[in-house]
Design a protein around this motif. Sequence first.
Motif: not given
Length: 441
Positions: A148-150, A106-108, A395-399, A52-53
């Motif tokens: 990026v996929v983390t 979580e992963y993108v 940190w980069q906002a996750l939303g 999915l990611a």
Amino acid sequence: MAADSMVQLVSYLTAQQPYEIVGTPESEWVDFKSVPPQGPYDLSTDRGKFELAKDVAAFSNAGGGLLVCGFKAKKKQTELHEVAEKVTPFDKRLVDSTKYKDIITEYVRPLLKVKFFWYDHPEDDLEASGHYFVIEVPALPEADRWAVVTRGITDDGQFIKNSWTVPIRNGDTTVFLPQDEVYRLLNDGLRARRGTKPAMSARAADRPGAREALRAALGMAETPVLFFQSVPDHPRGLLPGMYADGGLRDVLSNQDTLRNADAFNWASQHTRPEPREGGLLLTMSARGGLLIDADGGVTGAAAATPDMLGWAMEYYSGDGARRISVFVLTEITLEYFRLVDLQVMPLVDSTWTHRIVASDFTQAPARILAPGDDPAFPRRGAPQPATSNDWNHSWQALGDPERDAYQALRHIYALFGLDVTTNPFTDEGRVITARLQERRQ
């Protein structure tokens, strides 16, 4: 028939004409997913989460596209790409869109504004029944590439920690950015940064001026303050509709809070947001306040005093120190991100940076925090003093308000030499809203 664009494909689904889509080849803008018993993606497995990611990141890197679930695609010998050959509508119970959003969040990286849509299959069709699920992936702006996929993944479908991949849509398939290309991009970025001004550094989203302006407006020059700050990485100028009916001023005046305005949130029963240099200022007496910049950037200030963060904690401070209430800290933090993530960030098409700054926490009497719950309830460990007067982390906002609140608390707890997992209102990387609400029923 076949769809030759995203608009046409969606129009066929909206008109309940899915058979018109049969014959559409997969491409840079569309990928078809059949639906096994576990759903389009099996999110109970690492492989399903990665797929999915990967698919979402790949489309964002290729100009955006649609993941269309409910069609079987197959490649024929006479065709270059896989083609939708059969409709396979399915039951909505096979997809939990909240879990899909959580996986992408979580992963993108960076955060993508992915949209989910359901479309109905014709009810009078005797051959098939159910629905179609479409994930609309936006194009990532050139300035923000690459998505990026983390996590990487092993051949047997297990996540590889401390790894990442850059997927790219190539026709009807997905490939990964080669290591040599990644190396070149990193070095190009380093070379481009040489000789640039310090303002272009990773702290470009820091706005100390806004914090000082808010502190002055609140009369808290000598008060320890916990600042929350959220800034768009690529501001677009004046935020439209700031003062219009239903605009941001109305949002601040009628906030959707977990509890009433007397609780620990950013609402006020006694003051209204005031225009300030193209933005807004909302003061909350001795508790704190909010400053909205003209471009939508937000700064919040919460006083580390018995009026706010130390509410009802004087008896437990000891030695003149000011103890911070775990419940109040958690609620005010979650309420900040419920407001910013859900009401402000969607107004600016950009990635965002969140930041917390704890100012003057070690000045006498020092601010202290303990693991566990507040003293009226079972607790663990002894209170720990703050270790810095200028604690500044971003940190980069996750939303996602619960996830961003957790990230903020993680940094705040580290200021006291504590781990955020000792906070009883957190679990698995998020603040649990239900636990806060249960405590104050």
